[in-house]
Design an enzyme around this catalytic site. Structure first.
Site, short mmCIF file in Angstrom:
data_model
loop_
_atom_site.label_atom_id
_atom_site.label_comp_id
_atom_site.label_asym_id
_atom_site.label_seq_id
_atom_site.Cartn_x
_atom_site.Cartn_y
_atom_site.Cartn_z
CB SER A 153 37.01 35.96 33.67
OG SER A 153 38.36 36.34 33.79
CE1 TYR A 166 36.01 38.98 38.43
CE2 TYR A 166 38.03 37.86 37.77
CZ TYR A 166 36.89 38.56 37.44
OH TYR A 166 36.63 38.85 36.12
#
Length: 271
Positions: A153, A166
């Site tokens: 990401s 995360y």
């Protein structure tokens, strides 16, 4: 390397055997469909309820249920997938738990463990099992190669508020990718990461229609829109095909220019 021959259509991945985790929606689903179109035999791996509700536009995917939070289940599912494919050429480790967990001061042990178990440890275990299967099937011998593609990401290298677990796990995926690339090079296994920015996983440009999110995309993404899963899948095809034979330990960032500028940088430019 060997394949099960579920798909015999010509294409850039013809004759290749692939496993895609996180395959029931969004980027994973688009990658499964792209690989099938390009002639690969594909195992689609995800949680059982998600797989049961998924219908792929391209025929031929082999569904295998797996919970990335369950270590024993990962090894069993990967062994089943490799056996049914007859080998393994490509692994896309895309399964992940998404979302925020609140302010760092309030981050619980349970939430930390949950995100690290799925996003970091689940990726590690999937990739280790996949790499071992690739070596057993002959990767690195007689010029044969294989591919591992992790889905990171922009949060692998950029933080955002209230998402510490995360972000930390995705940062770990980035360094795991590089470490694997170094260790597995001698076996002809190329390992790279795709780092998506905002992606409309609905696939129809409705996922960012809520006014606050739409304004955020306009402010932060140079191209002024979220990406689509199919645009990320295109990179997954490229990294899996023979033409990417000198790329390893690298990251392809697909974020519409988000990481190229200061957040909010497009605010004045669009007026």
């Amino acid at each position: 390397m060997t394949t099960a021959g579920v798909s015999r259509r010509p294409g850039r991945l013809a004759g290749k055997a692939a496993i895609v985790t996180g395959a029931a929606g969004g980027i994973g689903r688009a990658t499964v469909e792209a690989y099938l179109r390009e002639g690969a035999s594909v195992v689609a791996m995800d949680l059982a309820p998600r797989l049961a509700a998924t219908r792929y536009e391209e025929p031929g995917a082999i569904p295998i249920a797996c919970d990335l939070a369950d270590r024993a289940a990962i090894d069993a599912a990967m062994a089943d997938a490799v056996a049914r494919l007859g080998g393994l050429d490509i692994l896309v480790a895309g399964g992940a738990l998404k979302g925020g967990t609140g302010n760092f001061l309030d981050l619980s042990d349970a939430d930390w463990d949950r995100y690290v178990d799925v996003n970091m440890t689940g990726t590690f275990l999937t990739c280790r099992a996949g790499a071992r299967a690739m070596v057993a099937a002959g990767a690195g011998k007689d010029g044969r190669s294989a591919r591992i593609i992790t889905i990171g990401s922009v949060n692998s290298f950029m933080a955002e508020p209230e998402a510490a677990a995360y972000v930390a796990a995705k940062g770990g995926v980035a360094m795991l990718t590089r470490a694997m690339a170094v260790d597995l090079a001698r076996h002809g296994i190329l390992v790279n990461m795709i780092a998506p920015g905002p992606v409309d996983v609905t696939g129809n440009n409705t996922g960012y229609s809520e006014p606050r999110l739409a304004e955020q995309v306009l402010d932060e993404v140079a191209l002024g829109r979220p990406g689509l899963p199919e645009e990320v899948a295109t990179a997954a095809v490229f990294l899996a095909e023979d033409g990417s034979s000198f790329i390893t330990g690298s990251t392809i960032t697909i974020d519409g220019g988000l990481s190229a500028m200061i957040f909010g940088g497009m605010r004045e430019g669009r007026r």
